[in-house]
Design a protein around this motif. Structure first.
Motif, PDB file in Angstrom:
ATOM      1  N   MET A 192       0.839  -1.190   0.000  1.00 26.28           N
ATOM      2  CA  MET A 192       0.000   0.000   0.000  1.00 26.28           C
ATOM      3  C   MET A 192       0.880   1.249   0.000  1.00 26.28           C
ATOM      4  O   MET A 192       1.838   1.342   0.764  1.00 26.28           O
ATOM      5  CB  MET A 192      -0.913   0.017   1.234  1.00 26.28           C
ATOM      6  N   ASP A 193       0.527   2.182  -0.857  1.00 30.02           N
ATOM      7  CA  ASP A 193       1.246   3.455  -0.892  1.00 30.02           C
ATOM      8  C   ASP A 193       0.721   4.416   0.164  1.00 30.02           C
ATOM      9  O   ASP A 193       1.484   5.183   0.764  1.00 30.02           O
ATOM     10  CB  ASP A 193       1.125   4.091  -2.280  1.00 30.02           C
ATOM     11  N   ILE A 194      -0.595   4.381   0.388  1.00 26.77           N
ATOM     12  CA  ILE A 194      -1.241   5.276   1.349  1.00 26.77           C
ATOM     13  C   ILE A 194      -2.248   4.475   2.168  1.00 26.77           C
ATOM     14  O   ILE A 194      -2.959   3.623   1.623  1.00 26.77           O
ATOM     15  CB  ILE A 194      -1.963   6.442   0.634  1.00 26.77           C
ATOM     16  N   ILE A 195      -2.296   4.761   3.468  1.00 27.88           N
ATOM     17  CA  ILE A 195      -3.313   4.163   4.333  1.00 27.88           C
ATOM     18  C   ILE A 195      -4.124   5.292   4.961  1.00 27.88           C
ATOM     19  O   ILE A 195      -3.563   6.201   5.580  1.00 27.88           O
ATOM     20  CB  ILE A 195      -2.693   3.300   5.447  1.00 27.88           C
ATOM     21  N   LEU A 196      -5.441   5.248   4.775  1.00 29.16           N
ATOM     22  CA  LEU A 196      -6.359   6.149   5.470  1.00 29.16           C
ATOM     23  C   LEU A 196      -6.859   5.392   6.693  1.00 29.16           C
ATOM     24  O   LEU A 196      -7.651   4.453   6.572  1.00 29.16           O
ATOM     25  CB  LEU A 196      -7.521   6.539   4.553  1.00 29.16           C
ATOM     26  N   LEU A 197      -6.376   5.777   7.863  1.00 32.61           N
ATOM     27  CA  LEU A 197      -6.567   4.976   9.072  1.00 32.61           C
ATOM     28  C   LEU A 197      -7.420   5.713  10.096  1.00 32.61           C
ATOM     29  O   LEU A 197      -7.019   6.749  10.633  1.00 32.61           O
ATOM     30  CB  LEU A 197      -5.190   4.642   9.672  1.00 32.61           C
ATOM     31  N   ASP A 198      -8.608   5.163  10.356  1.00 31.99           N
ATOM     32  CA  ASP A 198      -9.456   5.718  11.416  1.00 31.99           C
ATOM     33  C   ASP A 198      -8.909   5.259  12.762  1.00 31.99           C
ATOM     34  O   ASP A 198      -8.520   4.098  12.921  1.00 31.99           O
ATOM     35  CB  ASP A 198     -10.897   5.238  11.233  1.00 31.99           C
ATOM     36  N   PRO A 226       7.782   1.320   6.105  1.00 33.29           N
ATOM     37  CA  PRO A 226       8.293   2.685   6.310  1.00 33.29           C
ATOM     38  C   PRO A 226       8.009   3.641   5.156  1.00 33.29           C
ATOM     39  O   PRO A 226       7.996   4.855   5.356  1.00 33.29           O
ATOM     40  CB  PRO A 226       9.803   2.465   6.489  1.00 33.29           C
ATOM     41  N   ASP A 227       7.798   3.111   3.954  1.00 33.99           N
ATOM     42  CA  ASP A 227       7.559   3.981   2.797  1.00 33.99           C
ATOM     43  C   ASP A 227       6.082   4.298   2.585  1.00 33.99           C
ATOM     44  O   ASP A 227       5.736   5.088   1.704  1.00 33.99           O
ATOM     45  CB  ASP A 227       8.118   3.334   1.524  1.00 33.99           C
ATOM     46  N   THR A 228       5.214   3.676   3.363  1.00 30.31           N
ATOM     47  CA  THR A 228       3.772   3.912   3.222  1.00 30.31           C
ATOM     48  C   THR A 228       3.375   5.168   3.988  1.00 30.31           C
ATOM     49  O   THR A 228       3.757   5.350   5.140  1.00 30.31           O
ATOM     50  CB  THR A 228       2.981   2.706   3.748  1.00 30.31           C
TER      51      THR A 228
END
Length: 383
Positions: free
Chosen positions: A58-64, A84-86
């Motif tokens: 995953m490049d980006i995580i939208l984390l609630d 570490p790169d996410t």
């Protein structure tokens, strides 16, 4: 190019709303053959998110943060260690901003407060995507130095669009006399325009300095210099900024601190450090500068009585594009390149830089530079 985004939220309605906002969204940067597409994944819990991450990058995580079982902030150490790169963006309610700030200190790229609009979400994703793309370019610089450096400059020059648009708006207001015929009515606008121009100048100069240093290029010819004179010149040139905050200087440099170096590089180095000491200082603060030398080295300490640096930020302050949590939350301007430039310049002279800091009390940088670089330098000084 496709970036994978993982949406982690226990509310199905939130996940669906985010997917609707992003599924057709495209991100365009200079010199991309085609816009970046977004591939969306979703998880209703932290446990399910970890399962997906074990199979798919995953490049980006939208984390609630408010998740059943395991809280979003609880998995931050694991995510930092294994991915570490996410880029992780914390989604939180206004009542939980303190949690979001804590998560940012532990490695979250940013946070998005609820409620948010589709455009606010897209803006956050674009900023994170831009950082991912820039990081990939930096990693490839050694392989395709000229080509990549040109891309790098072009992408970052894209950052100039916002201040240029702002300036254009102000100019039209003045041209159309929207505030009347009295020139005094426009003084505030003119001050804002000058501030925007200064931001643009700083960005351009930082980029030029950074790309030269990436190529290990010297900025200017070397000559015999007095670092005391360089430091005093830097103080004088930035004294108006210090006066605005009622900041005073305490200088203790008893010798000229002669060194064989590029004047341009030394001015850039100390301009950055002294500017930071002013920018991150408190009103009515103090900047203490001490300089001394021994048989082999010049030692300079620059200490401010400002906001300090959080211990979680300290290991990263010399990283490219890194900005501390306090700098973001206080909306202090900056490119995140200044200290990276300083460190690279010092290393070109086989020197070192160290930092000590305590939040809300002080930050002190210690610079150690060899007095004589080689026999040629010694002969130059002796003659």
């Amino acid at each position: 190019m496709i970036y994978n985004i993982l949406i982690v939220d226990d509310e199905e309605g939130i996940r669906m709303a985010i997917k609707r906002a992003l599924e057709k969204h495209r991100i365009d940067f200079p010199f991309l053959d085609e816009p970046i597409k977004l591939s969306l994944y979703e998880a209703e819990s932290a446990e399910r998110a970890l399962e997906i991450l074990s199979d798919t990058h995953m490049d980006i995580i939208l984390l609630d943060n408010k998740l059943p079982g395991m809280q979003g902030i609880d998995i931050m150490p694991y995510l930092n260690e294994h991915y570490p790169d996410t880029k992780i963006l914390i989604i939180t309610s206004f009542a939980s901003l303190d949690i979001a700030l804590e998560a940012t200190k532990h490695g979250a790229f940013d946070f998005i407060p609820k409620p948010f609009t589709p455009q606010e979400l897209k803006n956050a994703i674009e900023i994170a995507s831009k950082q991912i793309y820039l990081n990939s370019i930096i990693k490839d610089m050694d392989k395709e130095a000229r080509k990549i450096r040109f891309k790098f400059l072009s992408i970052l020059s894209h950052e100039l669009k916002t201040p240029i648009t702002t300036l254009e708006g102000y100019i039209y207001m003045i041209k159309e006399k929207q505030l009347g015929d009295n020139i005094d009515n426009y003084m505030e606008l003119i001050d804002k325009m000058l501030n925007k121009l200064e931001e643009m100048r700083t960005l351009i100069m930082d980029l030029l300095d950074f790309t030269n240093l990436q190529a290990e290029s010297t900025i200017g010819e070397k000559e015999l210099l007095s670092l005391k004179e360089i430091i005093m010149f830097s103080i004088d040139s930035q004294r108006p900024l210090a006066i605005q905050k009622s900041i005073t200087f305490d200088i203790d440099i008893k010798s000229p601190l002669n060194i064989f170096a590029s004047k341009n590089e030394m001015e850039i180095l100390f301009n950055n450090l002294i500017n930071n000491a002013i920018k991150y200082n408190k009103n009515n603060g103090k900047i203490i500068i001490k300089g001394e030398e021994n048989d082999n080295n010049i030692i300079i300490k620059i200490k401010d009585t400002g906001i300090g640096i959080n211990e979680n930020d300290l290991p990263h302050i010399f990283d490219e594009f890194y900005r501390t949590v306090d700098a973001k939350s206080r909306r202090l301007s900056g490119t995140g390149l200044g200290l990276s430039i300083v460190k690279k310049m010092i290393e070109l002279y086989n020197g070192t830089i160290e930092v000590e800091s305590k939040v809300n009390e002080y930050t002190e940088f210690t610079i150690i530079l060899p007095k004589i670089e080689d026999n040629k330098t010694k002969n130059f000084i002796d003659n």
